[in-house]
Design a protein around this motif. Structure first.
Motif, short mmCIF file in Angstrom:
data_model
loop_
_atom_site.label_atom_id
_atom_site.label_comp_id
_atom_site.label_asym_id
_atom_site.label_seq_id
_atom_site.Cartn_x
_atom_site.Cartn_y
_atom_site.Cartn_z
N ALA A 148 14.27 -13.21 -15.70
CA ALA A 148 15.33 -13.27 -14.69
C ALA A 148 15.82 -11.85 -14.41
O ALA A 148 15.33 -10.89 -15.01
N ALA A 149 16.80 -11.74 -13.52
CA ALA A 149 17.36 -10.43 -13.20
C ALA A 149 18.75 -10.63 -12.61
O ALA A 149 19.05 -11.70 -12.09
N GLN A 150 19.57 -9.60 -12.70
CA GLN A 150 20.86 -9.60 -12.00
C GLN A 150 20.67 -8.88 -10.68
O GLN A 150 19.98 -7.85 -10.64
N VAL A 151 21.26 -9.40 -9.64
CA VAL A 151 21.16 -8.77 -8.33
C VAL A 151 22.55 -8.70 -7.70
O VAL A 151 23.51 -9.28 -8.23
N ILE A 152 22.62 -8.04 -6.57
CA ILE A 152 23.89 -7.90 -5.86
C ILE A 152 23.80 -8.67 -4.54
O ILE A 152 22.82 -8.51 -3.81
N VAL A 153 24.80 -9.48 -4.28
CA VAL A 153 24.88 -10.17 -3.00
C VAL A 153 26.09 -9.61 -2.26
O VAL A 153 27.17 -9.47 -2.84
N VAL A 154 25.87 -9.23 -0.99
CA VAL A 154 26.95 -8.69 -0.16
C VAL A 154 26.90 -9.36 1.21
O VAL A 154 25.96 -10.10 1.51
N LYS A 155 27.88 -9.06 2.03
CA LYS A 155 27.85 -9.58 3.40
C LYS A 155 26.93 -8.70 4.24
O LYS A 155 26.82 -7.49 3.99
#
Ligand code: ARG
Length: 243
Positions: free
Chosen positions: A111-118
């Motif tokens: 798995a991985a951590q990601v960034i969600v933005v507008k």
């Protein structure tokens, strides 16, 4: 006559022991937080997803009935430690800190951590998060990473959905979330996008109480069988479409 009795009671003892060593009960209670698609989410009153399906196959293999308990993510480890649940299975990342409190099975996926933005956000990489307001699910690895970001304000939510909602309402600048759930949230909302650069690479595994070494061995044996037979990949591919 006496001899027969002894044999019979010896047989009973063996039978009892056999049940005892396989975890004392015929149930396999899984603690999860079912707001984490595609690993676990509630659909039509049922908990579905990759973790739920893998857990079902493990329970079948161990001859146990699977019972899924939905709870706050940050209550899961305590539930396993106290024996309220037998296993933690919640897209849970293996970390050194957590290993102080529970044992982990062999990992069943990466798995991985990601960034969600507008859409339209200026954030293009993890470095850009400095000084921003970041939403996370409380007690997750995303929460831990956010703490290392210089000058960041962390907003902790009990569910990722709430963090995503806050992002849509411009209350926060970004959400740190696991890659696959992140993809699901982005796919459900045109206003959102995911930053390509991954924060960290992680592995998910099943958590078991420290003293429950027999169950851990049994789970690892089941996992190996399911991996070798291609069943785990089959389940994962059903929920996660290759790009
Ligand atoms: N992988 C992250 C962690 O272990 C997040 C898991 C969140 N899981 C969930 N079912 N809500 O901290």
């Amino acid at each position: 006559m006496k001899k027969a009795l002894i044999i019979v009671s010896a047989l009973c003892m063996t039978l009892l022991c056999a049940c005892g060593s396989s975890g004392k009960s015929s149930k396999l209670v899984m603690a999860t937080n079912a707001a984490f698609p595609p690993y676990e989410s509630v659909e039509g009153g049922k908990i579905v997803g990759i973790d739920a399906e893998i857990a079902q196959l493990i329970a079948d293999d161990l001859g146990k009935e699977l019972v899924i308990e939905d709870m706050a993510f940050d209550s899961i480890i305590a539930a396993v430690q106290s024996g309220k649940a037998d296993i933690a299975m919640a897209g849970m990342t293996v970390t050194e800190d957590r290993k102080q409190n529970i044992n982990f099975s062999t990992p069943y996926t990466e798995a991985a951590q990601v960034i969600v933005v507008k859409e339209g956000s200026t954030v293009a990489s993890p470095d850009d998060l400095e000084g921003m307001t970041i939403g996370v699910q409380i007690g997750t690895t995303g929460d831990i990473y956010a703490e290392d970001i210089a000058g960041a304000t962390i907003e902790r939510y009990s569910k990722y959905f709430e963090a995503i909602q806050a992002l849509l309402q411009d209350k926060i600048d970004a959400v740190i979330v696991d890659r696959e759930p992140g993809k699901v949230f982005v796919s459900q909302n045109e206003e959102l996008k995911m930053i390509d650069e991954e924060f960290t690479v992680e592995e998910y595994a099943i958590g078991v109480a420290k003293e429950n070494t027999q169950l851990l061995d049994d789970i690892n044996a089941s996992l190996k069988k399911l991996q070798d037979s291609g069943k785990i990949d089959e389940i994962i591919n059903k929920y996660i479409k290759a790009e």
